[in-house]
Scaffold this motif. Structure first.
Motif: not given
Length: 207
Positions: A21-32, A41-47
């Motif tokens: 639904g236009g929202r996002a979460v990110f699990v475990d950013p292990g690098g850059d 940005e491409t997906g028009g998502l809000t983290l």
């Protein structure tokens, strides 16, 4: 929910971009996190949040940059906070890079809501004292970090690790989920709860 896997950082850690639904979460950013930011940005998502399963350095290298770029809070387990002051959590262990400091926000186990979807935050210690797993019951997925792998379990010889604690956590909090639940791990391929119950050697008597 759409899930995209990113393999990031010096130890090839699985990070997961979950969107709905236009929202996002990110699990475990292990690098850059540059490729993650590009996908947002491409997906028009809000983290809306960075979800950290545990505070070992290979799971948090991208936290500072991702939080800075998006304004999303970095949500972590309370019992893991002391790890940030060690080489295991802050980097430098075995020659690994240092972690850029970031501001953690403690997330308590229990019912939660992300992406406007129900989520249960499970305390699954053993690999680390404050390891969290994120179960989205309506989507049939759980993000487990390094607690459970396909046909294996996370190592328990780091400070704060304990084998029996890990085995108990998996049996009591992960193996009670629906067998078809997809298990997304911090390294290696995904699996299912039922498959690991039947075939993981740490739980079927081989060890």
């Amino acid at each position: 929910m759409k899930i995209r896997t990113f393999t990031l950082g010096p130890l090839g850690t699985n990070g997961f971009l979950a969107a709905h639904g236009g929202r996002a979460v990110f699990v475990d950013p292990g690098g850059d996190p540059a490729p993650v930011l590009a996908a947002l940005e491409t997906g028009g998502l809000t983290l809306e949040a960075v979800l950290v399963t545990h505070l070992h350095c290979d799971h948090v290298y991208g936290c500072a940059a991702l939080a800075r770029a998006t304004g999303a809070p970095v949500l972590v387990g309370r019992e893991d906070l002391p790890l940030l002051d060690t080489e295991l959590g802050g980097g430098g262990l075995m020659g690994l890079p240092l972690v850029e400091p970031f501001e953690p926000t403690v997330l308590a186990p229990g019912p939660a809501r992300f992406l406007d979807l129900p989520c249960t935050v499970l305390h699954t210690p053993g690999h680390s004292p404050g390891s969290l797993s994120f179960h989205f019951p309506d989507q049939g997925v759980v993000f487990v970090g390094d607690v459970l792998f396909r046909r294996s379990i996370g190592r328990t010889d780091f400070p704060g690790g304990d084998t029996q604690t890990l085995l108990d956590a998996v049996r009591e909090r992960l193996f009670t989920l629906a067998p078809e639940t997809v298990v997304h791990s911090g390294h290696g391929p995904s699996t299912t709860v039922g498959d690991e119950m039947a075939h993981n050697p740490f739980f079927n008597g081989a060890y």
